[in-house]
Structure formats: C-alpha cells, structure tokens
Design a protein around this motif. Structure first.
Motif, PDB file in Angstrom:
ATOM      1  N   THR A 593       3.086  13.914 -33.387  1.00 16.59           N
ATOM      2  CA  THR A 593       4.338  14.107 -32.653  1.00 16.59           C
ATOM      3  C   THR A 593       4.713  12.836 -31.905  1.00 16.59           C
ATOM      4  OG1 THR A 593       3.827  16.455 -32.369  1.00 16.59           O
ATOM      5  CG2 THR A 593       5.527  15.505 -30.934  1.00 16.59           C
ATOM      6  N   GLY A 594       5.974  12.470 -32.007  1.00 14.75           N
ATOM      7  CA  GLY A 594       6.449  11.259 -31.361  1.00 14.75           C
ATOM      8  C   GLY A 594       6.364  10.023 -32.228  1.00 14.75           C
ATOM      9  N   HIS A 595       5.749  10.173 -33.403  1.00 13.88           N
ATOM     10  CA  HIS A 595       5.646   9.034 -34.326  1.00 13.88           C
ATOM     11  C   HIS A 595       6.998   8.805 -34.986  1.00 13.88           C
ATOM     12  CE1 HIS A 595       3.762   6.307 -37.237  1.00 13.88           C
ATOM     13  NE2 HIS A 595       4.530   6.897 -38.146  1.00 13.88           N
ATOM     14  N   SER A 596       7.529   7.630 -34.830  1.00 13.99           N
ATOM     15  CA  SER A 596       8.837   7.327 -35.412  1.00 13.99           C
ATOM     16  C   SER A 596       8.688   7.017 -36.892  1.00 13.99           C
ATOM     17  CB  SER A 596       9.492   6.142 -34.694  1.00 13.99           C
ATOM     18  OG  SER A 596       8.690   4.989 -34.830  1.00 13.99           O
ATOM     19  N   THR A 597       9.607   7.542 -37.680  1.00 10.63           N
ATOM     20  CA  THR A 597       9.602   7.317 -39.123  1.00 10.63           C
ATOM     21  C   THR A 597      10.901   6.653 -39.508  1.00 10.63           C
ATOM     22  OG1 THR A 597       8.208   9.256 -39.512  1.00 10.63           O
ATOM     23  CG2 THR A 597       9.458   8.413 -41.388  1.00 10.63           C
ATOM     24  N   ARG A 598      10.806   5.480 -40.106  1.00  7.08           N
ATOM     25  CA  ARG A 598      11.996   4.762 -40.545  1.00  7.08           C
ATOM     26  C   ARG A 598      12.308   5.144 -41.987  1.00  7.08           C
ATOM     27  NH1 ARG A 598      11.204  -1.471 -39.313  1.00  7.08           N
ATOM     28  NH2 ARG A 598      13.395  -1.428 -39.960  1.00  7.08           N
ATOM     29  N   TYR A 618       6.179   5.194 -46.367  1.00  5.06           N
ATOM     30  CA  TYR A 618       6.627   5.471 -45.001  1.00  5.06           C
ATOM     31  C   TYR A 618       5.493   5.761 -44.021  1.00  5.06           C
ATOM     32  CZ  TYR A 618      11.112   5.691 -47.322  1.00  5.06           C
ATOM     33  OH  TYR A 618      12.226   5.378 -48.055  1.00  5.06           O
ATOM     34  N   VAL A 725      20.772  12.152 -35.526  1.00  4.57           N
ATOM     35  CA  VAL A 725      19.319  12.245 -35.480  1.00  4.57           C
ATOM     36  C   VAL A 725      18.933  13.657 -35.861  1.00  4.57           C
ATOM     37  CG1 VAL A 725      17.248  12.121 -34.040  1.00  4.57           C
ATOM     38  CG2 VAL A 725      19.086  10.461 -33.717  1.00  4.57           C
ATOM     39  N   THR A 727      15.751  16.285 -36.267  1.00  2.00           N
ATOM     40  CA  THR A 727      14.374  16.518 -35.846  1.00  2.00           C
ATOM     41  C   THR A 727      13.871  17.800 -36.476  1.00  2.00           C
ATOM     42  OG1 THR A 727      14.788  15.437 -33.717  1.00  2.00           O
ATOM     43  CG2 THR A 727      12.838  16.835 -33.872  1.00  2.00           C
ATOM     44  N   GLN A 732      11.134  13.009 -37.127  1.00  4.09           N
ATOM     45  CA  GLN A 732      12.447  12.688 -36.573  1.00  4.09           C
ATOM     46  C   GLN A 732      13.060  11.569 -37.406  1.00  4.09           C
ATOM     47  OE1 GLN A 732      13.315  10.507 -32.641  1.00  4.09           O
ATOM     48  NE2 GLN A 732      13.564  12.665 -32.094  1.00  4.09           N
ATOM     49  N   LEU A 733      14.242  11.849 -37.969  1.00  2.00           N
ATOM     50  CA  LEU A 733      14.906  10.900 -38.854  1.00  2.00           C
ATOM     51  C   LEU A 733      16.290  10.578 -38.312  1.00  2.00           C
ATOM     52  CD1 LEU A 733      14.082  12.470 -42.345  1.00  2.00           C
ATOM     53  CD2 LEU A 733      12.861  10.643 -41.165  1.00  2.00           C
ATOM     54  N   SER A 734      16.658   9.328 -38.465  1.00  3.93           N
ATOM     55  CA  SER A 734      18.015   8.914 -38.125  1.00  3.93           C
ATOM     56  C   SER A 734      18.798   8.723 -39.402  1.00  3.93           C
ATOM     57  CB  SER A 734      17.995   7.624 -37.317  1.00  3.93           C
ATOM     58  OG  SER A 734      17.387   6.585 -38.073  1.00  3.93           O
TER      59      SER A 734
END
Length: 884
Positions: A593-598, A618, A725, A727, A732-734
């Motif tokens: 949790t909280g790990h950003s995924t580009r 990824y 965004v 979630t 969590q993806l932008s």
C-alpha cells in the motif's frame, strides 16, 4: 623465376657468416616463423646462435629508401607517403576529376586505382591503344593528375619509391645489401622484383631460396559435413580430442572464411576446449580487427568526437556523447560508471535530440563529479586551441586533451589493453606523419582523419605463447607446421576462387602479363600451390567441406574431389540426459500500500496481455533501453495533432460555438492559430519548411475532422486533456483522457485520438476473454466511479489518408462508424449497463492480479507480445512458455 635459384636449408643458413647474410621474407609472419625455426634448432650443446637480418621485403625497401636519402643523385622526394596518405591523395584526385559523377564510390575507385598503379609497375604492364577501355582511360587521367600532385608536393608513395630503389640497384648507386640474399616464403616473383634481384646477382650477390622441410602428410582424410555450422563443430571437436590425447602437441584449424565465421568459431571453441576444472584452454584466432573496434581506441575517438562537436558547434547528438560515456576510459572510469550510464538513460527516455555543453556539464556535476572536473579541463584546453592547424599539431592536442580526461582511466591494464594503447600511440604517430600531405585542417576534420585511419588499420594482440591450437585463414597458414591440421570450407567456390581482375587495367593485358587474381588459370595455379602447402603443414591433415549452406548445394573443391570421404568422422561425445527440475515461478510479492505505479492504463493492458510482462516492466522496473531520439522518431506529427485539437476545443465550449464559427467563415482562422501555436511547442527542432508543411497538413486534417463534428448530435465539451487518478486497493494509477463530451441526454462520450496509420477497429481486442486495448473501457470505468454514465466509446483517427471513427455507443449520436451492441455478436445479448459492469469487473480483476503479484507467463495470442520490451524475461525458448 623463383625455381631457377638454388636452395639452402636452415642448417646450412645457420652456418653462414650472419654479418653478410640477408633473409628477405614475403611478410612479417614469415619473418617470425624463420626466426622461430632457427631458434628451435638450438640444443643443449648449442645454446647460442648468431642470427642474420630477417626482414620482410617491404621493411628492406624502407631501409633502402633511408639509405638512398643520403645520396643527392638518388632523386628521392622529400617525403615518402605511407598507404594511408597515398590513399587520401588518390581519393582527393579521383573526387576532383569525377565531381560530376554522383554515383561513383570515390573511396573504392581510389583504392582500386592505387592497386592498378602498383600492378602496372610491378608486372611491367604496357597497354597498347587498341586495348584501352573507358575505365582505363579514366584511370590514366587520374594517374597523371596524382603523380603531378606528388611532384608539386615533392612527395612519392611506396610504389614510386620502390621504382627508384630498383633503378638505384640497377645503376649501382645502391650497393648490394649482402653477400648472400635468402628468399623465404615467395611462391613467385614479379618482373620488377626479378629485375632488381638479377641486378644484385650481377653485382656479386648470391641468391638462394630457403628450403622448406620436406614434410608430406602421412594421413589425409576428407570429411563431408551437413552444413557450415556442423563443419565448425566437427573441426573443434577434433581439435579438442587431439589436445586431450596429446597435451604437448600443436594443432591448427585453417578456415577459408575465418573473418566471417569468427563469432561462430569462438562459440564452438569455448564450448569444447574445457579442461577438467571447467577452464577454457588457451587458443589463438588469427583475425585482425580494425583498431577502431577495440575498446580503448574506440573510447578515445568517442571522447575526441564529443570534444570536437562541443568546441566547434556547442552541441552534440546524444548518441555520440552516450557512446563516450559508456566507453569510459576516463576519470573515475570504474567508480562513476553508474552515473555515466544514468546520464545516457536520461537522454534516451527524455527523447533528447541535441545535447548542449552547459547541459552536459550540469549532468556531469550531478552524476559524475570527478569526470566533470576533468571534462572542464579538457574542454577549456581545446577551446583555446581550436583554430585550424596541421595534423601533427592536432595529434599533440589530442594527446593533451585525452590526458586531461585521465585517459585511459585508473584501472590496472591487462596485456591486451596495454597492447591496444601501444598500437593507438603508434597510430597517432602515423597520423602526425601525414602533415605534409594533409595541410591545415579543422578540429572535426582532424578527428575524422584519426577515426578513418583507425578504421583502416588492423590490429591483433600478440599470440598467447601457452596456446597449443591456432585458428587461421589460408594466407596465415602458409609455411606453418603443426602436428595436425583441419582445413575447413574447401568448396569449389573457395579453392580455386573466382578471379577478381582490376577493372582499371584491360583484362586482355592482365591475362597476357599473367597478373595475380586476373584469370581462372592464375587462381587455379594459386589454389594448387596453397593446397600443396596445406598438405605439407602437418603429418595428419583433415580436409572438410559442407554439403549445403541453407538450401544451396555446395560442391567440394577440385583439389580434394578425388579423395574418398572418410567414414571415421569424429563424433560428439554422447552425454546422458540431465534430469531437470522445473520450479514454477509465477507469483511475486503483493504490492505494498502506498507504492506508486507508473504507467497508467498500460499497467492493466499489459497484465491482460501477459502477467509476467507486467510484473517485469512495472514491478521490477525492467524494460528495453530506448534508442537515441531522432527527429523522425519523435512522433512530432502525432503530438502536433493532439496539441492543435486540444487548443481548438479549449476555445470552443460546445458544438454550437463550432457551428457559429463555421457560419461566420472564421473557422479556418481558428485552425491556423491553433496549428501555429501547437507548432511553436512541438516543432522546435524542425526547420521552417518542414514546419510549414506539417502545419498545413494539420490544418487539413482538423478541417476534415471538424466536418464530422458539425454533423453530430448536439454536445458540450466537458474535459480536454484531463488528468484522473484511479485507486483500487493498493494500486493507484494516473491517467489522462483526450476528451470527454457531454451529450444531449446528459450521458458522456469518451473520445481517444489516434494519429497513426495502423488498425483502428477495437472489435477483436474488446471481444475476448481478457480484453486488451482497454483505454476507453478503462476510462469508462473511472468515470463510473464518479457516478457518471458513459454512453459512447469513440476512437477517432486523425490522419491525412483518412479521418474516421470506430467504437461502441448505446444510441445514435450522429457519429458515422460507431457500432451498437447488436452489431457485435459477443455483446448482442447484453445491455449497455451489463457490458460496462462486465468490463469494470475484468479491469478490477486485472488490477487485483497485478497487486497480488501474479506473474504467469501466459498470453492468449502470439501478437499480444509483439511489442514486448522485456522479451528475455518471457523465456520464449522454453517449452513451458504458453501461448494459447
């Protein structure tokens, strides 16, 4: 001619007065062999031997030229050009004479012209007028201009110097070199060489030919392999077996196409020549590579190219700077290697087209501070000395600038590296000697000359004395002796080879002079001579050829056709099958949790195509290194279209505003304004002509697209290039939507622009168990989370060839090309809400898989991984990779 001279044995040669003996060899290789064979005759009772001068003919000619330079009546020029300087002058003459012939390969023509010039003099060729050809007439004019230029510059090349030495010998100006002259390694003598030797003989020099030991092969076997690769494996297996059975023996593999097969040769040798401890036995492969291919030389030239670009142009292509950074051989070469690599990756991912010197210096300060300091010292030094100068001055500047960069680094050099540096230093000296012919040149031209010289100069490290196996070409094998030899590639295309007459000398004259490489008869004579030499090179000789090369049938050389194929072919040792244990590795750790995924929607799309691909790309951050950007690869056209249509709809709130503008006749002005503004942002690196063409194309496409927009049902533009965004659990993806329209019934249409010319139809991608190409369904899922109902998913192609629309809609909104659910068989029984709900379920399932660490190597279709950038992770050569 060579057969008329008496012979002398090595033993008899060793008893002569060495101070009055000169041994002339055909090349350096034969000189080394003669010296080695004389040294091998030493015994316990005779441990010291006086050795005569043993030098190649070319080296003796240089010595004779030096000796003649002290005789005023010799007529020698002030400067003697080496091969590189002579080739440079030939190329200059040919280029000026044929400036109107754009298709002429000037470099190749210059090389053949220099060869023809020496051929005519060596073989005393006279071309009568009736046999002249057009090519010869061109060459004759080039030759006249070339020699006139040499005379003006008070220079001569090695060919003219050879002629003057012959004249000096004949006239008695040059005294006889020794009482006894021994010829070693010569199969034939040209008329020019014969005339000089006869003149020496008339002056009292005794001429003899070194007798080779009479060693006929005791065993000669012919082997037929299925293909060239199998032939190499057989030869290497034979060599490995011989070395195991006779560790003190010396063996050789002689290959007809060694340069072309050198990679295959190394692979086979490293696989077979392994001792009991798993170490590869030493071996020698006699293939010289251009000096420009050796790491330390390539690094030096790369740094000089970068310095020249920044000093003279203030900018440099990232590919050139990247090559220097990755080559290293500079300050903190090992400690800052990762920092230099990070700079290179930064330019690749940012699609940088041009690097400025200040920008480069800032990146060095950040990632490689020690190199940054050395770089500034080198750059400042050359900035003060960047004016044009003679090439010898530039060589001195090169040395100083490389020294300032701490070239070749601070690491300890191994033997090969040390030899590279010595050879490179000699190369720089050789370049400096070209000063009389090159004149004054600029920085970039001087670096270009150094690079060209390095490219044309072969280099090979010294032979490993511990090696018991030599891998050589035909020419390198002549005169050698081993305990066993395997000769491969003996097809009728190789022995004899096809004639290659010089095109600038009439063929009839070449045939009459019996010049080398000119006629089939000459090639056959050379083939027979070489074949006899190969048979005398070892007691045991294996001769092989392949039956097929691909689908092409090969025939054996006539030299070996009469030998019956051997049935005792060395076979690969049988190996018992090794039990393999397969460990399925299809599950990675869950996403924290909280790990950003580009990656945005690409994460879900890649998970649907192949979970292992998504995990490697990824989660592990692995991906293929991007190529350096070029203007043609920047997708500037697509960026320009996207930006222009964005600007249009930022100024038009809805369809009614578009209708009003169209009715007023002002739409064209708006499109021109949008296209110009977009060009200012997207076409900064392009010239004015290309910019004008691209903006005109953009305006034309936008006009065609807006005609479709005018015919639609009423709409309001809700969002343009809006960021969202999404979630889902720990994921969590932008994402960024091109455009969202609000329709007349209050529902939404999601529009995604495509500027390429590929397939647009989403039907096969969306109607499958694990849908791909999920941009629009995913956007609909995001908007659904905001209680917004999506009624149309629109893919819009903006292309000069065609403007069209594809996608799905829940009703008729005036877009030609949109399908309804009843048009697609798989969705015919579903309602729009059911389809949206199913897609949301699948997208969430893909997101759950990714977050849980699912990494199965599974693809529904082969083309799902067509553009995969982590293919090595997918292990496509393994049986357990499934493509259903």
């Amino acid at each position: 001619m060579i057969d008329t001279f008496p012979t002398i044995t090595l033993e008899a040669l060793s008893r002569l007065d060495t101070q009055d003996v000169l041994v002339l060899t055909v090349n350096n290789r034969h000189a080394r062999r003669v010296l080695a064979e004389m040294s091998a005759s030493l015994t316990g009772t005779r441990s010291v031997m006086a050795v005569p001068d043993i030098i190649p003919l070319s080296a003796w000619l240089r010595q004779a030229a030096d000796q003649l330079s002290f005789s005023p009546e010799s007529g020698l020029a002030a400067h003697t050009l080496d091969a590189f300087g002579a080739q440079w002058l030939w190329q200059k003459v040919v280029g000026e004479a044929e400036s109107d012939r754009a298709l002429l390969d000037v470099a190749q023509a210059a090389r053949l012209a220099a060869e023809a010039d020496r051929l005519i003099d060596d073989w005393h060729i006279h071309i009568p007028p009736e046999l002249e050809t057009i090519d010869y007439q061109h060459f004759r004019e080039w030759r006249r201009s070339y020699r006139a230029l040499l005379a003006r510059l008070d220079m001569e090349d090695s060919n003219l110097a050879y002629g003057r030495i012959v004249q000096a010998v004949v006239s008695g100006l040059l005294k006889k070199p020794a009482g006894t002259l021994v010829l070693a390694g010569f199969n034939e003598l040209s008329p020019r060489l014969s005339g000089m030797l006869l003149a020496m003989q008339e002056q009292g020099t005794r001429l003899v030919v070194l007798e080779r030991p009479a060693q006929e092969a005791e065993t000669v076997r012919r082997v037929v392999a299925s293909d060239p690769d199998g032939e190499w494996r057989l030869a290497v297996q034979w060599a490995a077996g011989q070395l195991r059975d006779h560790p003190q023996g010396r063996y050789a593999i002689v290959a007809s196409r060694l340069e072309a097969d050198v990679v295959l040769a190394h692979r086979c040798l490293r696989a077979e020549l392994v001792d009991a401890q798993g170490n590869v036995l030493p071996y020698n492969v006699a293939v010289a590579r251009p000096m420009s291919d050796w790491p330390l030389v390539a690094a030096a030239i790369s740094w000089l190219r970068v310095l020249a670009a920044f000093v003279t142009k203030k900018t440099c292509p990232p590919a050139d700077v990247g090559a220097a950074l990755l080559a290293g051989a500079c300050a903190a070469a090992r400690h800052e290697a990762s920092g230099r690599a990070a700079i290179d990756v930064f330019w690749r991912w940012r699609a940088t087209v041009t690097v400025t010197e200040p920008g480069f210096a800032r990146l060095l300060d950040q990632h490689a501070p020690q190199l940054a300091q050395a770089w500034r010292s080198s750059c400042d030094m050359l900035s003060e000395q960047s004016n044009s100068a003679s090439i010898d001055v530039w060589v001195q500047r090169f040395r100083q600038s490389l020294q300032a960069l701490a070239y070749p680094g601070q690491s300890v050099l191994d033997s090969h590296s040390y030899q590279q540096l010595e050879a490179f230093d000699g190369l720089m000296d050789n370049l400096a000697r070209q000063a009389p012919v090159m004149g004054r040149v600029g920085f970039s031209s001087a670096v270009g000359l150094l690079q060209r010289l390095a490219r044309e100069t072969p280099f090979q490290p010294q032979r490993d004395p511990a090696a018991r196996l030599d891998v050589l070409g035909f020419l390198e094998s002549e005169g050698g002796h081993w305990d066993g030899v395997w000769v491969l590639g003996l097809t009728d295309e190789v022995l004899p080879a096809a004639p290659k007459p010089n095109p600038f000398v009439p063929l009839a004259v070449l045939r009459q002079a019996r010049a080398p490489r000119a006629t089939p008869e000459r090639e056959l004579h050379w083939a027979k001579t070489l074949y006899r030499s190969l048979l005398a090179s070892a007691p045991q000789v294996w001769l092989s050829h392949a039956e097929y090369e691909g689908e092409r049938e090969l025939r054996p050389s006539p030299c070996i056709a009469a030998i019956a194929p051997s049935i005792n072919v060395p076979e690969q040792a049988a190996t018992a099958p090794c039990p393999l244990e397969y460990i399925p590795d299809e599950q990675g750790p869950p996403l924290q949790t909280g790990h950003s995924t580009r990656g945005g929607i690409a994460v879900i799309d890649t998970q649907a195509r192949n979970p292992l691909w998504a995990f490697a790309k990824y989660r592990l951050g692995a991906s293929e290194l991007a190529n350096y950007a070029e203007l043609s690869d920047q997708n500037a056209r697509g960026l320009l279209l996207h930006k222009a249509i964005e600007l249009v709809w930022r100024m038009l709130p809805d369809q009614q505003a578009l209708l009003d503008l169209y009715a007023q006749g002002s739409l064209r002005a708006l499109l021109e304004q949008s296209a110009e503004q977009a060009a200012d942002e997207c076409l900064q690196d392009y010239g004015s002509v290309v910019r004008r063409l691209e903006t005109d194309r953009t305006i034309l496409i936008l006009e065609q697209w807006l005609q479709l927009e005018l015919r639609r049902e009423p709409f309001r533009v809700r969002d343009v290039e809006q960021n969202y965004v999404w979630t889902h659990g720990a994921l969590q993806l932008s994402l960024r939507l091109d455009r969202i329209d609000e329709l007349e019934d209050g529902r939404l249409a999601v529009i995604d622009y495509k500027s390429g010319g590929g397939r647009l139809d989403p039907k096969p991608d969306w109607m499958r168990e694990r849908p791909v190409g999920l941009q629009l369904p995913f956007y609909a899922s995001v908007l659904a989370a905001e209680d917004a109902r999506v009624a149309a998913l629109v893919l819009a192609r903006l292309h000069a060839r065609e403007v069209e629309v594809k996608g799905l809609a829940d009703a008729d909104y005036g877009f030609d090309g949109l399908s309804t659910l009843t048009d697609w068989s798989m969705f015919a029984g579903s309602t729009w809400e059911q389809l949206m709900s199913e897609w949301r379920r699948i997208i969430c399932q893909m997101a759950d898989e990714y977050a849980a660490g699912v990494a199965r190597n599974h693809s529904l279709r082969p083309d799902d991984i067509q553009y995969c950038d982590v293919l090595p992770f997918l292990r496509l050569n393994e049986e357990y990779t499934r493509v259903d």
